[in-house]
Design a protein around this motif. Sequence first.
Motif, mmCIF file in Angstrom:
data_model
loop_
_atom_site.group_PDB
_atom_site.id
_atom_site.type_symbol
_atom_site.label_atom_id
_atom_site.label_comp_id
_atom_site.label_asym_id
_atom_site.label_seq_id
_atom_site.Cartn_x
_atom_site.Cartn_y
_atom_site.Cartn_z
ATOM 1 N N HIS A 1 0.808 -1.221 0.000
ATOM 2 C CA HIS A 1 0.000 0.000 0.000
ATOM 3 C C HIS A 1 0.842 1.272 0.000
ATOM 4 O O HIS A 1 0.411 2.290 -0.564
ATOM 5 C CB HIS A 1 -0.943 0.003 1.208
ATOM 6 C CG HIS A 1 -2.086 -0.948 1.075
ATOM 7 N ND1 HIS A 1 -3.258 -0.626 0.421
ATOM 8 C CD2 HIS A 1 -2.237 -2.234 1.510
ATOM 9 C CE1 HIS A 1 -4.090 -1.664 0.454
ATOM 10 N NE2 HIS A 1 -3.492 -2.644 1.111
ATOM 11 N N LEU A 2 1.993 1.229 0.634
ATOM 12 C CA LEU A 2 2.833 2.433 0.724
ATOM 13 C C LEU A 2 4.020 2.404 -0.234
ATOM 14 O O LEU A 2 4.665 3.433 -0.449
ATOM 15 C CB LEU A 2 3.355 2.600 2.161
ATOM 16 C CG LEU A 2 2.319 2.837 3.251
ATOM 17 C CD1 LEU A 2 2.997 2.900 4.617
ATOM 18 C CD2 LEU A 2 1.523 4.113 2.984
ATOM 19 N N GLY A 3 4.326 1.230 -0.762
ATOM 20 C CA GLY A 3 5.484 1.115 -1.640
ATOM 21 C C GLY A 3 6.802 1.260 -0.912
ATOM 22 O O GLY A 3 7.814 1.607 -1.532
ATOM 23 N N VAL A 4 6.813 1.011 0.394
ATOM 24 C CA VAL A 4 8.031 1.184 1.189
ATOM 25 C C VAL A 4 8.786 -0.127 1.296
ATOM 26 O O VAL A 4 8.205 -1.209 1.188
ATOM 27 C CB VAL A 4 7.709 1.713 2.604
ATOM 28 C CG1 VAL A 4 7.045 3.074 2.532
ATOM 29 C CG2 VAL A 4 6.834 0.737 3.372
ATOM 30 N N ARG A 5 10.091 -0.026 1.526
ATOM 31 C CA ARG A 5 10.923 -1.202 1.762
ATOM 32 C C ARG A 5 11.704 -1.044 3.076
ATOM 33 O O ARG A 5 12.663 -1.760 3.313
ATOM 34 C CB ARG A 5 11.894 -1.414 0.596
ATOM 35 C CG ARG A 5 11.216 -1.865 -0.691
ATOM 36 C CD ARG A 5 10.652 -3.270 -0.541
ATOM 37 N NE ARG A 5 10.023 -3.771 -1.762
ATOM 38 C CZ ARG A 5 8.743 -3.629 -2.060
ATOM 39 N NH1 ARG A 5 7.943 -2.976 -1.222
ATOM 40 N NH2 ARG A 5 8.239 -4.130 -3.164
ATOM 41 N N THR A 6 11.288 -0.100 3.880
ATOM 42 C CA THR A 6 11.962 0.135 5.163
ATOM 43 C C THR A 6 11.564 -0.942 6.163
ATOM 44 O O THR A 6 10.496 -1.555 6.036
ATOM 45 C CB THR A 6 11.579 1.513 5.723
ATOM 46 O OG1 THR A 6 10.146 1.638 5.728
ATOM 47 C CG2 THR A 6 12.163 2.629 4.880
ATOM 48 N N PRO A 7 12.404 -1.191 7.179
ATOM 49 C CA PRO A 7 12.021 -2.143 8.230
ATOM 50 C C PRO A 7 10.728 -1.719 8.909
ATOM 51 O O PRO A 7 10.409 -0.520 8.989
ATOM 52 C CB PRO A 7 13.206 -2.084 9.199
ATOM 53 C CG PRO A 7 14.348 -1.602 8.385
ATOM 54 C CD PRO A 7 13.760 -0.651 7.384
ATOM 55 N N LEU A 8 9.984 -2.690 9.413
ATOM 56 C CA LEU A 8 8.667 -2.407 9.987
ATOM 57 C C LEU A 8 8.734 -1.350 11.080
ATOM 58 O O LEU A 8 7.911 -0.422 11.089
ATOM 59 C CB LEU A 8 8.045 -3.689 10.536
ATOM 60 C CG LEU A 8 6.647 -3.497 11.147
ATOM 61 C CD1 LEU A 8 5.718 -4.617 10.742
ATOM 62 C CD2 LEU A 8 6.734 -3.445 12.680
ATOM 63 N N THR A 9 9.673 -1.465 11.999
ATOM 64 C CA THR A 9 9.736 -0.501 13.101
ATOM 65 C C THR A 9 9.929 0.909 12.570
ATOM 66 O O THR A 9 9.298 1.859 13.058
ATOM 67 C CB THR A 9 10.873 -0.863 14.072
ATOM 68 O OG1 THR A 9 10.614 -2.164 14.622
ATOM 69 C CG2 THR A 9 10.962 0.143 15.215
ATOM 70 N N GLU A 10 10.755 1.062 11.555
ATOM 71 C CA GLU A 10 10.977 2.384 10.972
ATOM 72 C C GLU A 10 9.717 2.910 10.306
ATOM 73 O O GLU A 10 9.378 4.100 10.425
ATOM 74 C CB GLU A 10 12.122 2.306 9.959
ATOM 75 C CG GLU A 10 12.502 3.644 9.360
ATOM 76 C CD GLU A 10 13.688 3.535 8.411
ATOM 77 O OE1 GLU A 10 13.806 4.397 7.514
ATOM 78 O OE2 GLU A 10 14.487 2.580 8.560
ATOM 79 N N THR A 11 8.998 2.032 9.622
ATOM 80 C CA THR A 11 7.756 2.451 8.961
ATOM 81 C C THR A 11 6.712 2.876 9.981
ATOM 82 O O THR A 11 6.064 3.917 9.834
ATOM 83 C CB THR A 11 7.195 1.306 8.095
ATOM 84 O OG1 THR A 11 8.187 0.875 7.163
ATOM 85 C CG2 THR A 11 5.960 1.762 7.332
ATOM 86 N N VAL A 12 6.546 2.076 11.035
ATOM 87 C CA VAL A 12 5.548 2.407 12.060
ATOM 88 C C VAL A 12 5.952 3.668 12.811
ATOM 89 O O VAL A 12 5.102 4.520 13.112
ATOM 90 C CB VAL A 12 5.346 1.220 13.022
ATOM 91 C CG1 VAL A 12 4.352 1.590 14.126
ATOM 92 C CG2 VAL A 12 4.848 -0.008 12.263
ATOM 93 N N ALA A 13 7.239 3.825 13.080
ATOM 94 C CA ALA A 13 7.710 5.028 13.788
ATOM 95 C C ALA A 13 7.456 6.287 12.969
ATOM 96 O O ALA A 13 7.301 7.382 13.534
ATOM 97 C CB ALA A 13 9.193 4.896 14.118
ATOM 98 N N GLY A 14 7.378 6.154 11.659
ATOM 99 C CA GLY A 14 7.095 7.298 10.792
ATOM 100 C C GLY A 14 5.613 7.482 10.502
ATOM 101 O O GLY A 14 5.248 8.074 9.480
#
Length: 200
Positions: free
Chosen positions: A141-154
């Motif tokens: 949905h977001l097209g992100v490849r960052t680690p989960l914790t980093e994505t949730v923190a953002g």
Amino acid sequence: MRHDPNLPLAARIRACSICAQKFAATATHHAPRPVVWFRPGARILIAGQAPGARVHESGRPFDDRSGVRLREWLGMDESEFYDADRVAVVPMAFCFPGYDARGADLPPPPICAQTWHGQVMEELRDLRLLVLIGAHAQRWHLGVRTPLTETVAGWRDHAPRVFPLPHPSWRNTAWLKKNPWFERDLLPVLKGRVREVLDD
């Protein structure tokens, strides 16, 4: 596998058996049972990974301990959560993927999202809140490849329309203790947004 284009989308997904051979080869040797829980007009999307073994048996999404915790995070009771006219539950794979030989959950087969997800999102045109549970949903949905914790923190980068969350599995209790900002900062805002969308 061919799908009758004259059937409603939800019926076509429920009849899907594209992963039958894959599931038969898992440690659980199970048959496909797509768990479909959405209707056009829904305002909130719960996008997770895939049904677990208990949901595979019951046919109702998040019908397990993870669901109890998720509803607490959202500030929703069961009647609200399972109101398919307002809440759509659309995982990245509609079927339980099974366990590997060590008893660990297998990831959602990519072919499920490739086959169905775009069509489902086309039907869900009235969404006002997307709750993205786990890395698989966040990547799609977001097209992100960052680690989960980093994505949730953002999460503030995506609110108020989108909230990325960890999986509410009780296996993630250690993650919650390590990241107290999640319950302190994110959840109150998410609960407030849920109420805005449901009560509007």
